[in-house]
Design a protein around this motif. Structure first.
Motif, short mmCIF file in Angstrom:
data_model
loop_
_atom_site.label_atom_id
_atom_site.label_comp_id
_atom_site.label_asym_id
_atom_site.label_seq_id
_atom_site.Cartn_x
_atom_site.Cartn_y
_atom_site.Cartn_z
N GLY A 75 0.58 -1.28 -0.06
CA GLY A 75 0.02 -0.08 -0.15
C GLY A 75 0.75 1.16 -0.02
O GLY A 75 0.29 2.44 0.02
N THR A 76 2.16 1.17 -0.24
CA THR A 76 2.91 2.53 0.06
C THR A 76 3.60 2.66 -1.64
O THR A 76 2.72 2.93 -2.42
CB THR A 76 3.92 2.38 1.12
N THR B 7 2.01 0.97 -4.71
CA THR B 7 0.60 1.56 -4.97
C THR B 7 0.77 2.64 -5.60
O THR B 7 0.16 3.03 -6.75
CB THR B 7 -0.15 1.86 -3.57
N VAL B 8 1.79 3.76 -5.23
CA VAL B 8 1.73 5.05 -5.67
C VAL B 8 2.19 5.40 -7.25
O VAL B 8 1.79 5.62 -7.89
CB VAL B 8 2.84 5.99 -4.89
N GLU C 183 -3.53 -2.30 -4.53
CA GLU C 183 -4.74 -2.89 -4.55
C GLU C 183 -5.22 -3.20 -6.04
O GLU C 183 -5.63 -4.15 -6.38
CB GLU C 183 -5.85 -2.68 -3.68
N ARG C 184 -5.16 -2.12 -6.87
CA ARG C 184 -5.81 -2.28 -8.05
C ARG C 184 -4.99 -3.09 -8.98
O ARG C 184 -5.63 -3.92 -9.75
CB ARG C 184 -5.92 -0.86 -8.87
N GLU C 185 -3.71 -3.03 -8.81
CA GLU C 185 -2.93 -3.78 -9.72
C GLU C 185 -2.94 -5.31 -9.36
O GLU C 185 -2.81 -6.27 -10.12
CB GLU C 185 -1.50 -3.34 -9.71
N ALA D 150 -5.58 -6.64 -8.21
CA ALA D 150 -6.86 -7.29 -9.00
C ALA D 150 -6.56 -7.37 -10.35
O ALA D 150 -7.21 -8.39 -10.86
CB ALA D 150 -7.95 -6.25 -8.70
N LEU D 151 -5.90 -6.37 -11.06
CA LEU D 151 -5.66 -6.64 -12.41
C LEU D 151 -4.72 -8.00 -12.70
O LEU D 151 -5.25 -8.57 -13.76
CB LEU D 151 -5.01 -5.50 -12.94
N GLU E 92 -6.11 -12.76 -3.06
CA GLU E 92 -5.25 -11.53 -3.08
C GLU E 92 -5.27 -10.89 -1.68
O GLU E 92 -6.44 -10.80 -1.03
CB GLU E 92 -5.73 -10.74 -4.17
N LYS F 196 -0.38 -2.54 4.10
CA LYS F 196 -0.27 -1.23 4.17
C LYS F 196 1.33 -1.06 3.61
O LYS F 196 1.44 0.08 2.70
CB LYS F 196 -0.56 -0.80 5.65
N ALA G 290 -3.05 6.04 -0.31
CA ALA G 290 -1.32 6.46 -0.14
C ALA G 290 -1.03 7.88 -0.63
O ALA G 290 0.17 8.05 -0.88
CB ALA G 290 -0.62 5.39 -1.27
N CYS H 209 -1.23 9.10 -3.34
CA CYS H 209 -0.42 9.17 -4.64
C CYS H 209 -0.95 10.37 -5.52
O CYS H 209 -0.36 10.46 -6.53
CB CYS H 209 -0.83 7.94 -4.95
N CYS I 294 -7.94 5.03 -8.92
CA CYS I 294 -7.26 4.98 -7.54
C CYS I 294 -6.36 3.68 -7.40
O CYS I 294 -7.13 2.44 -7.44
CB CYS I 294 -8.30 5.13 -6.41
N PRO I 295 -5.18 3.80 -7.38
CA PRO I 295 -4.43 2.36 -7.31
C PRO I 295 -4.55 1.84 -5.97
O PRO I 295 -4.24 0.63 -5.81
CB PRO I 295 -2.86 2.88 -7.41
N ALA I 296 -5.02 2.62 -5.00
CA ALA I 296 -5.41 1.72 -3.59
C ALA I 296 -6.69 1.33 -3.66
O ALA I 296 -6.93 0.86 -2.43
CB ALA I 296 -4.90 2.66 -2.54
N ARG I 297 -7.60 1.75 -4.62
CA ARG I 297 -9.06 1.30 -4.51
C ARG I 297 -9.55 1.86 -3.18
O ARG I 297 -10.11 1.20 -2.60
CB ARG I 297 -9.11 -0.03 -4.49
N HIS J 247 -9.82 -5.03 -15.42
CA HIS J 247 -10.06 -6.43 -14.84
C HIS J 247 -11.47 -6.75 -15.03
O HIS J 247 -11.79 -8.12 -15.30
CB HIS J 247 -9.74 -6.58 -13.52
#
Lengths: 227, 708
Positions: A28-29, A32-33, A39-41, A43-44, A65, A69, B502, B504, B541-544, B617
């Motif tokens: 998550g750090t 993620t940025v 989390e999105r990647e 899922a992808l 998955e 943090k 995050a 971001c 949002c990459p963190a959803r 996805h």
């Protein structure tokens, strides 16, 4: 921030091949940025792997998955304790540090990298990341007007520009700005152009003894009256 | 903020789920402005998706007589609509009319069971009385409505002209009420409330309206040929045909004055003047009606005040004085002041005085009457000074709107229920906040301008011959396009999981409206009053950590996709093609749905609220479940937003990359636009795409056979 990039599905497929149940762990750090392992990647990648399994007709993996943090601190990895019991391996989308932290935390668990840790950098705009620091351990930014020639010059030279600069661009890549031209322009704005005339002795290119460790806490003896 | 308890009680017969606890949306300005507190954003959104029956269900859950409001509501919602800050407010009333007509409101059957022994008398059958009867009946009481005239409706029947409210509409609602078991007594003027209690009624709702026309108090007002507006409209509406002569003047600037003037035109008056002592800007009448009156030939004489009326040679000689606007009064309306020596005389056959009305209370009621002979009530409980007697509507407020009266009726029903069940009246507080604040200029700047579509109306020359209703209903496409203009205030995105964020700044960088910002503490904020609910940040949002505020919006794409995949799995179409289609644009207006029907079983459409909500996805999920091809039908230039296609193509490229990594052709994913660079339509593009997928599918089968 650490910037990473997802490995190809083919490579991931090969590394996870021996393991039936795989937990994809996001971070998550930084990951993620930089859009490589949040989390999105996760899922992808999960969706991609499942699609791959389904289409190849020989899928036998199951995927789970979860995103923590921050992977590089053991305390955040406590959230994985119950989850890793149900899997044969962890596919980490954190940087190399995260992969190792998980490996350290779970000594008997195979941990596989899902991303290539690329560099330290920043976002130029949405979806574009640029390298900015090489972690050389010998920062010269004070002399180069806040622009790092080690990372931003193709040659990493300390006394530039070289003869390969053309119209402010680099001969190695004519879409890339010449770091030394940028330094010149910024020094000019700072009224410190004389800094260009100075000669900077070569950096210490001796191999840095690795792994490096920084101890910021003082060595103190507890219990006596300390003198 | 009144009577939400009823609002919820009302839902039980309609299959509408209760508002989920996780709904974080704010109450939009339209809903806050509506006396009935209707969920306008919801039904406008459903209309925009072409889901008109569900839209009607939402409307019916908040409004006892939607077809009446659809014709005559003064739409305070439209006055509050924030779309006005961009171009013009959403035509909410006309959209309600569309939902009512196309959703089949005529067919709706309301049922009520008697669960209480107590009987309630409703005195007066205007909108407040009818609404009160409706809700009391729903609550299980035996209700009797007493009406002095021969037909129910109060002002709806005797005040509002037929060209605005067709009487079939009113009759339908009245019949529905009768079928629910409401006892109706017409030609029954109530003279004593004691009598009602003696008859066994446990509570009385007084809603006698304000039918007594106010007088100007000038010389000659008693002359034959001078009539007050309310009486004039009543006579016409009850079927009399007063002879007006050729030249008619109407005094006043409210809706009644406009109604009277337009009625006079329809009765054959050659020249109709409206005399108003202020100017057009101060006129309380509805703008559209003023506009329509002008079209019909009504002439306006502003800043004119009659001083004296004389009847001479069969004509009315009206002595008038010119006015000018002076200082604003306490309400901010500029007070007209007479100009010295500006007297002049006008000559008419008839003068209609429509300067206001007041209630007329029979002495036997014994209720306390206050300013303007209105009944004094407690604003929360609607109780009068007499035990068991409640009052509402124009009789309490003075002349007001239909929707205010309906709200009063609903409120009264709840309070009478409380009274009869010996409950302390609950002030059902709404847990959600109300959205306040204007859009910022930089947000407005980015919102695409889409002109308001007015519902079609008869041309002026065709209107004035008789009392035919003049406004027609939208067609499907116009309604969908008008509904799409809604900004969905308060239903936008929020950072639900602050611990996941995050920081971001992706949301800040991708927002088409420049809404998210970094506050002084370094935290990222998405202000609810600015967000346009496009969902781009949610999908990026990459963190959803970001979600749309309404639970339904959150699960929409995934939910619809799974539904389609399940259905497709049952029928096993080969080769399966899945398409994500904008429910507002191509699909909502039907241009793709025809094609879908023709294409047979192999193309399955996933309706999405906006194609920018489709993520990579989702596309891959379709391939996992056996799709051979996936397309996204973007609404292109039709879109109510900017840049949607850019985001669609971003997601498609992301999915294509994964697809090629797993050994499938990237061209199995396609974006369809209403008209591409070759000029071919979405339907033609889809045709070509389906053929391509068919070829790829055959090739892959051949490959498999070669291998085996």
């Amino acid at each position: 921030m650490i910037v990473a990039e997802r490995k190809s599905l083919e490579e991931i497929r090969r590394t996870i091949a021996p393991y039936e149940r795989v937990l994809i762990v996001g971070c998550g750090t930084c990951a993620t940025v930089c859009g490589a392992g949040g989390e999105r990647e996760v899922a992808l990648l999960h969706a991609g792997l499942r699609a791959m399994e389904a289409r190849s007709g020989e899928g036998w993996h199951t995927f789970l998955e979860f995103t923590v943090k921050r992977q590089c601190d053991a305390e955040f990895l406590d959230a994985l304790v119950d989850r890793v019991r149900e899997v044969d391996a962890v596919l980490s989308l954190g940087c190399g540090i995260g992969v190792q932290a998980i490996a350290e935390r779970f000594p008997t668990l195979p941990v596989l990298p899902g991303v290539n840790t690329s560099f330290m950098g920043m976002a130029k705009e949405w979806g574009v990341w640029d390298e900015r620091c090489a972690a050389c351990g010998d920062c010269r930014l004070a002399e180069t007007a806040g622009i790092c020639p080690i990372t931003r010059c193709a040659k990493g030279i300390l006394n530039g520009p070289c003869a390969g600069t053309k119209n402010g661009k680099c001969e190695a890549n004519n879409e890339m700005d010449c770091a030394w031209v940028l330094i010149y322009q910024r020094l000019e704005k700072l009224h410190r152009l004389e800094d260009m005339r100075r000669y900077y002795p070569p950096r210490n290119f001796r191999v840095i003894p690795r792994p490096r460790r920084i101890v910021s806490k003082a060595e103190v003896a507890v219990g006596g009256n300390n003198g | 903020m009144q009577s939400f308890a009823i609002h919820n009680l009302e839902n039980h017969h309609l299959a509408r789920p209760k508002r989920a606890a996780e709904d974080h949306s704010l109450i939009p300005p339209c809903q806050a402005a509506c006396p009935l507190h209707m969920d306008i954003r919801e039904y406008v959104s459903l209309t925009a998706q072409g889901r008109v029956m569900e839209a009607l269900q939402v409307i019916r859950s908040g409004n006892p007589f939607p077809s009446i409001c659809a014709h005559v509501c003064a739409h305070p919602c439209e006055n509050a609509c924030r779309r006005a800050q961009v171009d013009k407010p959403v035509a909410i009333r006309a959209l309600k009319r569309f939902a009512v007509e196309f959703g089949g409101d005529r067919m709706v059957e309301c049922e009520a069971e008697t669960t209480h022994d107590e009987r309630v008398a409703v005195v007066g059958s205007g909108p407040a009385g009818l609404a009160c009867a409706y809700y009391l009946r729903k609550l299980g009481y035996l209700v009797t409505v007493f009406e002095a005239h021969s037909q129910l409706g109060g002002m709806l029947r005797v005040g509002i002209p037929k060209y605005r409210l067709p009487r079939e509409v009113l009759d339908t609602e009245v019949e529905r009420l009768a079928r629910m078991g409401v006892e109706i007594r017409t030609n029954a003027r109530v003279v004593s409330l004691d009598l009602l209690f003696d008859m066994g009624y446990k509570a009385v709702f007084l809603t006698v309206g304000a039918h007594q026309g106010l007088r100007m108090g000038i010389d000659g007002e008693e002359s034959p040929g001078v009539i007050d507006g309310a009486t004039f409209l009543r006579e016409v509406n009850l079927g009399l045909k007063p002879s007006l002569g050729e030249r008619v003047a109407v005094v006043g600037g409210g809706n009644v004055a406009i109604d009277a003037a337009r009625t006079a035109i329809r009765l054959g008056a050659r020249e109709v003047n409206i005399l108003y002592r202020r100017s057009r800007a101060e006129m309380p009448a509805d703008d559209v009606e003023v506009e329509q009156a002008l079209e019909e030939g009504v002439q306006f004489k502003f800043l004119v005040l009659p001083k004296k009326i004389r009847r001479q040679d069969g004509y009315l000689k009206v002595n008038c004085v010119r006015m000018e606007l002076g200082e604003p009064d306490a309400r901010g309306r500029r007070q007209p002041v007479a100009v010295e020596g500006s007297d002049f005389e006008m000559e008419f056959d008839t003068l209609v005085v429509a300067i206001g009305q007041a209630p007329q209370m029979p002495g036997g009621f014994g209720v306390r009457v206050g300013k303007g002979s209105t009944i004094v009530v407690d604003p929360v409980t609607l109780t009068t000074n007499r035990v068991g007697v409640f009052a509402g509507g124009d009789a309490v407020t003075g002349p007001a709107t239909v929707v205010q009266a309906l709200a009063a009726g609903r409120q009264a029903a709840g309070r009478i229920d409380d009274y009869l069940q010996h409950r302390y009246p609950k002030d059902a507080a709404e847990s959600r906040e109300t959205l306040v604040g204007d859009l910022r200029p930089e947000t407005i700047e980015m919102i695409r301008r889409i002109g308001r579509i007015e519902p079609p109306a008869l041309p002026p020359e065709a209107r004035t011959a008789d009392f035919t209703p003049i406004e027609m209903v939208y067609d499907w496409e116009a309604a969908v396009n008008e509904a799409r203009r809604c900004l969905r205030c308060g239903a936008g995105a929020e950072i639900l999981f602050q611990d996941k964020c995050a920081s971001c700044l992706t949301c800040l960088r991708v927002c088409p409206y420049h809404v998210p910002y970094v506050d002084a503490t370094g935290a990222v904020r998405i202000p609810a009053d600015q967000c346009q609910a496009c969902g781009v940040c949610v999908a990026e949002c990459p963190a959803r950590a970001i979600v749309l505020r309404r639970p339904y919006d959150r699960r929409q794409v995934a939910g619809e996709l799974e539904h389609v995949l399940r259905s497709a799995a049952q029928t096993k179409p080969r080769p399966l093609v899945v398409g994500f289609c904008c429910q507002y644009g191509l699909f909502g207006t039907g241009s793709l749905s025809d094609l879908w029907r023709e294409a047979g079983g192999s193309i399955w459409l996933v309706p999405v609220l906006c194609t920018a909500n489709v993520e990579a996805h989702h596309i891959l999920r379709a391939f996992e479940m056996g799709a051979e091809g996936v397309f996204i039908a973007s609404c292109g230039e039709q879109c109510a937003r900017e840049n949607t296609e850019f985001w669609v193509r971003q997601r498609v490229e992301k999915a294509r990359r994964v697809l090629s990594e797993i050994g499938l052709e990237p061209e199995r994913i396609e974006v369809l636009v209403p008209s591409d660079h070759n000029g071919s339509t979405a339907a033609e593009q889809l045709d070509a795409f389906a053929q391509r997928i068919g070829t790829l599918y055959l090739a892959s089968i051949l490959m498999q056979e070669v291998r085996s």
